[in-house]
Every structure is written in C-alpha cells, then in structure tokens.
Design a protein around this motif. Sequence first.
Motif, PDB file in Angstrom:
ATOM      1  N   PHE A   1      30.940  36.752  36.188  1.00  0.00           N
ATOM      2  CA  PHE A   1      29.960  36.396  37.219  1.00  0.00           C
ATOM      3  C   PHE A   1      30.537  36.607  38.597  1.00  0.00           C
ATOM      4  CE2 PHE A   1      31.045  32.404  34.839  1.00  0.00           C
ATOM      5  CZ  PHE A   1      31.999  31.900  35.704  1.00  0.00           C
ATOM      6  N   GLY A   2      31.328  37.644  38.714  1.00  0.00           N
ATOM      7  CA  GLY A   2      31.854  37.956  40.030  1.00  0.00           C
ATOM      8  C   GLY A   2      33.290  37.508  40.205  1.00  0.00           C
TER       9      GLY A   2
ATOM     10  N   ARG B   1      38.058  46.283  40.839  1.00  0.00           N
ATOM     11  CA  ARG B   1      37.021  45.699  39.998  1.00  0.00           C
ATOM     12  C   ARG B   1      36.176  46.798  39.359  1.00  0.00           C
ATOM     13  NH1 ARG B   1      35.032  40.832  41.662  1.00  0.00           N
ATOM     14  NH2 ARG B   1      33.161  41.481  40.584  1.00  0.00           N
TER      15      ARG B   1
ATOM     16  N   LEU C   1      32.259  46.966  40.539  1.00  0.00           N
ATOM     17  CA  LEU C   1      31.818  47.065  41.924  1.00  0.00           C
ATOM     18  C   LEU C   1      31.077  48.375  42.254  1.00  0.00           C
ATOM     19  CD1 LEU C   1      31.906  44.943  44.084  1.00  0.00           C
ATOM     20  CD2 LEU C   1      34.089  45.827  44.879  1.00  0.00           C
TER      21      LEU C   1
ATOM     22  N   SER D   1      24.283  36.946  40.342  1.00  0.00           N
ATOM     23  CA  SER D   1      25.168  36.769  41.484  1.00  0.00           C
ATOM     24  C   SER D   1      26.123  35.630  41.143  1.00  0.00           C
ATOM     25  CB  SER D   1      24.350  36.432  42.726  1.00  0.00           C
ATOM     26  OG  SER D   1      23.658  35.226  42.522  1.00  0.00           O
ATOM     27  N   GLY D   2      27.143  35.437  41.966  1.00  0.00           N
ATOM     28  CA  GLY D   2      28.122  34.394  41.690  1.00  0.00           C
ATOM     29  C   GLY D   2      27.421  33.073  41.401  1.00  0.00           C
TER      30      GLY D   2
ATOM     31  N   TYR E   1      29.251  29.948  40.306  1.00  0.00           N
ATOM     32  CA  TYR E   1      30.102  28.806  40.700  1.00  0.00           C
ATOM     33  C   TYR E   1      29.753  27.549  39.916  1.00  0.00           C
ATOM     34  CZ  TYR E   1      29.123  32.132  44.394  1.00  0.00           C
ATOM     35  OH  TYR E   1      28.827  33.291  45.061  1.00  0.00           O
TER      36      TYR E   1
ATOM     37  N   GLN F   1      39.864  35.770  44.639  1.00  0.00           N
ATOM     38  CA  GLN F   1      39.320  34.505  44.143  1.00  0.00           C
ATOM     39  C   GLN F   1      39.816  33.326  44.968  1.00  0.00           C
ATOM     40  OE1 GLN F   1      37.433  33.405  41.043  1.00  0.00           O
ATOM     41  NE2 GLN F   1      36.605  35.204  42.010  1.00  0.00           N
TER      42      GLN F   1
ATOM     43  N   GLN G   1      38.259  46.321  48.177  1.00  0.00           N
ATOM     44  CA  GLN G   1      37.705  45.397  47.175  1.00  0.00           C
ATOM     45  C   GLN G   1      36.922  44.290  47.886  1.00  0.00           C
ATOM     46  OE1 GLN G   1      38.138  45.493  43.385  1.00  0.00           O
ATOM     47  NE2 GLN G   1      37.926  47.496  44.322  1.00  0.00           N
TER      48      GLN G   1
ATOM     49  N   GLN H   1      32.917  39.945  45.732  1.00  0.00           N
ATOM     50  CA  GLN H   1      33.249  39.326  44.447  1.00  0.00           C
ATOM     51  C   GLN H   1      32.106  39.574  43.485  1.00  0.00           C
ATOM     52  OE1 GLN H   1      34.928  35.358  44.768  1.00  0.00           O
ATOM     53  NE2 GLN H   1      36.066  36.073  46.543  1.00  0.00           N
ATOM     54  N   CYS H   2      31.017  38.821  43.611  1.00  0.00           N
ATOM     55  CA  CYS H   2      29.893  39.133  42.726  1.00  0.00           C
ATOM     56  C   CYS H   2      29.189  40.392  43.210  1.00  0.00           C
ATOM     57  CB  CYS H   2      28.928  37.969  42.637  1.00  0.00           C
ATOM     58  SG  CYS H   2      27.856  37.767  44.063  1.00  0.00           S
TER      59      CYS H   2
END
Lengths: 692, 158
Positions: free
Chosen positions: A33-34, A163, A166, A349-350, A352, A593, B96, B99-100
């Motif tokens: 999830f990202g 990644r 991406l 999308s992320g 969390y 992260q 990079q 993130q998502c």
Amino acid sequence: MLPPSLEKTPTPARWVSFRPDRKVGLNVGKVEFGQGIATALTQIAAEELDVMPEQIAITFGDTERAPDEGLTVGSMSIEISGASVRLVCADVRRRFLDVAAERLSCRREDLAVDEGVIRRGRQSTGVDYWTLADVVDLDAPVAEDAPRKDPTAYRVVGKSAPRIDLPGKLAGGGFITDLRPEGLLHARVLRQPSPQARLQRLDEAAIRSAAHGEVEILREGDFVAALAPSESAAERAVAAAESVAVWDDPRRLTPEQQEAAWLRGQPAEDNVVGEPQTGPSGNRLHRATYSKPYLSHASMGPSVGLAQYVDGRLTVWSHTQGPYPLRDRIARAAGLPPEQVTLRHAQGSGCYGHNGADDAAFDAALIALRRPGPPIRVQWRREDEFGFEPVGSAMVVELAAELDEAGRPTSWTGEIWSGPHGNRSRLLAETALPGAKDAPQARPPSNRMFSGAVRNAPPSYDIPRWGVIDHLIRETPIYCSSVRTLGALQNVFAAESFVDELAALASEDPLAYRLSLTSDPRARAVLEAAAEVAGWSRRGGRALGIGYARYKNSGAYVAVIAEVEAAETVRLKHIWCASDIGLVINPDGAKNQIEGGILMAASWCLKEQVRLDERGIASRTFGDYPMLRFSEVPPVEVRLIETPDAPSVGIGEASSGPAAGAIGNAVASALGVRVRDLPFTRERLAAAILAA
Amino acid sequence: MPTSIAFSVNGRPVEVTAEPEDTLLDVLRNQLGLTGARFGCGAGQCGACAVLVDGELKAACHMEIAAVAGAKVTTVEALSASNPPHPLIQAFLEKQAGQCGFCLNGILVSASLLLERNRHPSRAEIARALDWHLCRCGAHNRILDAIELAATRMKEPA
Ligand code: FES
Ligand code: FES
C-alpha cells in the motif's frame, strides 16, 4: 521455528513458481500500500534464488493463489513475510541444485546459480530453473534448515532498489480506482448517519430526476445505493438522495465527546501491565498528563470496492490490509461458503491502517449479490471516507515517576485512557441491512491480552520499576480502529515530553539525561548520531527538541531532533533522524518510509483533529481536516545506522512517535512553556502561554 | 440532455457524448481511458485530479465537461506517455519521489506548468506552487528534490 506465514502455508509451490515467460512468480499474502513491500520482498527473493530482481514477478493478496498471511499491519511484513520468502527461496534453490547435481553427477556444492541458470564453475550446465521446473518437487513442506545465504555475500539485499510499482503509477495506472472491467456499473452508497438511524422516507422520483441519466436505486432496509452506467449520474443520484432522505436517528453526540478528556469519565475495562506504583509514595514525584485527539487516516484516494457475482461465485477486488480475513468476513455476512468467494487485492492510496477499504469492498459485494452479472464499482466520496472510516482513538496518558536524589526515575507509572485500536468487529453496511436492529450489536474485541493502546507504553529506558494501567473504553462516540502506530504515537509523545520535564527538574541537558538512562548501545548510538547531525551541542539559541523510542520496545531504534520556531503558531524548520533497523533490505526505501512517518507525525502534531457535531463526524473535507502543506514541510535528514547482523525490523511506524516527542520538546523550548495536548494549534499555544 | 462535446486531449481531437454537467474527470477516466488524473476529493481541495485546460491549472473533478468544449486539455499522460517522457518523469523516478504515488500525477501536471513559466524556480517557489496539492505519505521533500533536478536538467542545453 518456522515463521508464522510458513507454519500456515509450508508448501513452496504456493509461494514460488517458474513461469513459461522465464520469470519467477512470487506469491505473497501481505499487500502493498505504498510502503514498498513488493520491492523489498522481490529483493529478498532475488537474493536467495540468485536471479535478477527484474526476473521476479510478484503478486500479492489473491485468495485463489497467495498464501494466507493474515493482515498487513504493525510494520511486521519484512519481519514475517520477509523471513518466509527468504527461507522458501533458499529451500527452492537447494531443491533445484540437488536435482541438477544428481543429473550431472556432481556435488551440490560444485554448482551455483546465476540469473536462474545453473553453473558449474564458469560453465553453464545447460539447465536452469525453468528447464528443471517440471521435475523438481516444490510440494514437500519447506525445511527449516534450508541453507540461507550469508549476509556478507548479499548482492541485492542491502542496496537501494527503485520501487517496482512507481513507473506504472506515473503512467496513469496501478490503482484499484483505475480498474475498468467490461460492462461495469458505477455505484454510490447513501450512508446511514449512525448505526441506529432508520430511513423513514426516500423520494426516489426526486433522485431519478436529479441523476440526469439512467439510474437504478437499490434499497433494502436502510441500505441505499445508486447504480448507473455513468459515474457522474451515480454521483448526482447519491447527492440528491442525501438531501431528500429523511432519517430517524436517535444518536446525539456532543462537542465534549470530540476531546480526549471526555474518555476519562467513561466506563472502562482495565488491564495492568508491569508493576504500576499506585499507593502513596515517600519519594519525590513528578506527574503530568498528555493527550491526542481522534485522528483520521486521510488517505488521498477515498476507498473503492469492486465486486462481481456470476454463477454463484463472488469475486471482490479490494485495497484491504487483509485479503483472507476480509474474504471470510464477506462470505459469512453473505451466507456463502468461503470457497465461493475470491478476494483479489488491488492497490489503493496509502492507507496507514484500517481505513474505509474493507467497508467499501463489502458495499460492492452487497450490491453485486443483489445485482448478479455486471462488475459493480463502489467509489466512496471524500465525505464518506472522512465521515465513516474508522478513526484512530483519542488518548489520554498520565505519567508519574518517583525520583531519586539525582533526579532519575526509580519507578515509572503510566495510566492510559483510550478507545480500541485494531478493531475489525464491524463491516459498516451491516447495521443498515434488514434485521440488523435485532442482531446483537458488534462489540469491539476485549483487549485483555493485548491492547494497541499500550504499544510503547513501557518506557524505552532503563528504569528499575515500571507499570501501566490501561483503561480501555469500548464505547467510543465514533468507531475506532487502527491508525499507523496505534497507541505508540501518544505513548511516545507523552514519554518523551515527560523525560524532558524530568531532565529540566534535574537541571540536565535532555540528551545527556537520556543517555544516562540508557545502557543499550544501539539506543545510545541513534541518540548520539541524531545529536551529531543536528548539531545538538552547538545549538545556541535554536529551539531544538529530541525524541527517542525503540518501536514496540523490541523493534527499530529511532531518535529524532526537530527545530522549530514558535510564537502564535509553530513553524517546523528542520528535522533530523537517526535509526537502527537491523539488516536493511532497501536503504532508500527504508529512508523514504522513515521520512514519511516523521512528516505524518508533524502533520498530526500541528494540525489534525477529527471534529464532531451532533450527528457524527463533522470534519468531512480537506478544508475541515487540514494537513501539512508543501510550504510548511521542513527538510528531513535521515541517517541509517548499519547493524547487518541484527534481524530486519519494520520501519513504517517507528519514526512517528519520536518525531512527535521531538516536535513537542522543541515547541516547549521555543515557547518556554509546555503544551501537553495535541494538536499544537494557535488556540492551544495561546492558552498555554496565558496559563504560564 | 446528453450532448456531444468536442475538445482536444494531449493534442488529440476528441468528441464525447455526455451530460453537460458531467465532470471532466469522469469523462477523462471513464470515457477516454485516461486514468492519470485521480479522484481525491471532488471539491478542488487536494490537487489529485489536476489537469491543464488551455494552459491553466484546473481541478478536473470540479469542472463541467461543457466548459471544456473547444479547449485544449493536457493530462499527466502527456508527460509520461510522450517519447521521450518529460524530464520530470525521469527525475521523479530517480529521486524515488513518492510512496503510494496517488498524489503524484496531479503534482507532475502542476510542476510542468511551473517549469514552463519559471525555468529557475527556487525551492520555496516550487513549494508554494505545490501548496494546493496534498500528499499524505509525506513524500514532499523528495518531490521538491525531483522538481529541482528536472529544472536543472531543463536549463542545460540538450
Ligand atoms: S479530486 Fe479534484 S482537487 Fe481533489
Ligand atoms: S505519495 Fe502517497 S499521497 Fe503522496
């Protein structure tokens, strides 16, 4: 001991396959999830199999294929899934080499693998993973003692890898919201304002005429959905439904309930960890109380669910954190055997934590079951996501320490008031279905064994005696579940603020005071490294604050230093971080992260609070729920401290607590008074200054 | 009433049939197969759906399709699917930056407009130009780094 994922699915064939296109298929049950897990697990598999990362095609979270790895939570994917992938791949490699050695009449030790081709010395043997795939047995259970590579020989693990997901995302795809199966119908759901609300009237003609286009209204009990071939029409229909629906809703919330302090007066289930100091104490005591409000995940993409019901089989696409648990939940709710339900993970999308993903998937499944044939796509609106997703519980933490002559704690007692964390007891639409009012109310699980609220409640320092009293308030005004870090954000914010207060009482430098409470060399190393990059000893008049914790008291070591300017409002000037996360799989991915965890904490600290009105959550737009913006974001520098011999630990949640502690301490240093309640809004700062 | 509306997307003329008040975002994603602009809020508050309409930055979620009749619409696909891709794409991958990745496409569109108007933006100017956009993952610094990198490269003569 096998890692838990392998206990459940010990068959290598479920994890690894050799495909006709000369790729290695890698199937995992954890989901992306990202956070970059697909990339990190690809690196681990490539390392143990001796193939290039590009030769690996990873798929995750498909209940027809992937092993069941439960939920992707708590920053445990690399610890658990990573250890499983490593062992399985090591075992698979050994099996191929054994077969090849027998064919070639040599010893396994004489053979090596390079890009999947088996070699003897420099020479290719003419066989590779793909040519042998038919004869090598991948069904026998994985062996615990499969020879894993020595970390000193790593070529892929430990190097930054870009990644893998991406490029596709920049090209416009990659998310569940981008899926457009043939013949799909767009759907929107009219949300039941509260679990007790009953729909009295719904003027369907008004909805139809507002939709401007073909629309089907599905109503069953208090569950209402609008279905249309045109997404805009579905959107107009649900907007109209919202304005014409007449609900009878007995629930009335009050503004006090949005504040953490409200929790203190509520009935609670108590749980004690360690040895709290409760009776009167003869020693010098320091005591202080800290709080955080309800927080939203505020994922950038509102949740989406897709489902299709054909020939008695239900297929659901979801950005859930737990494909198998969600499949089972949906099957149970739909009265289908789990084998007739397939859950396919698709990225959102992320998240969390536990956002609206599962509930949107359930919406889609409910509609698909009632409307067999076409794929049904439920898109939550922004208002649905903010208004109906589970939120992170508000928390109050009161800390007390007994101090010795030198001002060091001889005992440490925490008392926590919190709603549930990690609570998957409901699917949102269930209470809207007929019969729901007679069904027993789903109650959050009793957290006697483990409550997310106590995460990081034990101090990260050497303190002779400590204890925690956890008051779990199960009936919160709004539904609570997991948000990144669970209780750790608040516990570390409180502990680190408190430690700074203790340092001040002892008239000691906050860094030196912390070092005097820590004998663990890895803890000392991150504290010292953060201090060095931030120029702590040369800070002069700069308002710096430090925060430190070892995540879950057993994972990543993280120290953060923040520099702020604070007067009427807080401005973040710079953040530095040092972290020790054991063996690093993907250094750049790890830093990414850690940076993200810091900035999310910064946004929480400065801006965020879920607001309530009489009817429920009132903060339903980005206007009502402000978050940190580009021009408010400080530079963030992260240094990783290498400890390749220590096992890899999760990073996704480890930096947020220390960042909140650092920011809180920097604000106290800038203002000269301490603000103990999040967020640090203009009003809070003014009140603190006035009270001082 | 469904109406036929003609405009151009990424240099290609298109004609669609839609209700005049259907959103541009809906038409791009559901009729034209351009899923780069994303739905984040539907209220012009997050920037996930950013596109250019006649060279101006717009929220596609908030724009009625009737209003783009005859206009030139540019989406992120013009940056990522062109050959060679826009220098921003390479820079985002190199740094990079994300993130998502959900917020990135709107940000790329804003950044491309910024670099067209200002070849030498300072970091603060870039941040200000992106203030409409939200990124929940906290990828902000990498995004700023990537845009700075792309700007340097675009300055250099090819
Ligand atoms: S989706 Fe258009 S601005 Fe948020
Ligand atoms: S990268 Fe996830 S929202 Fe920006």
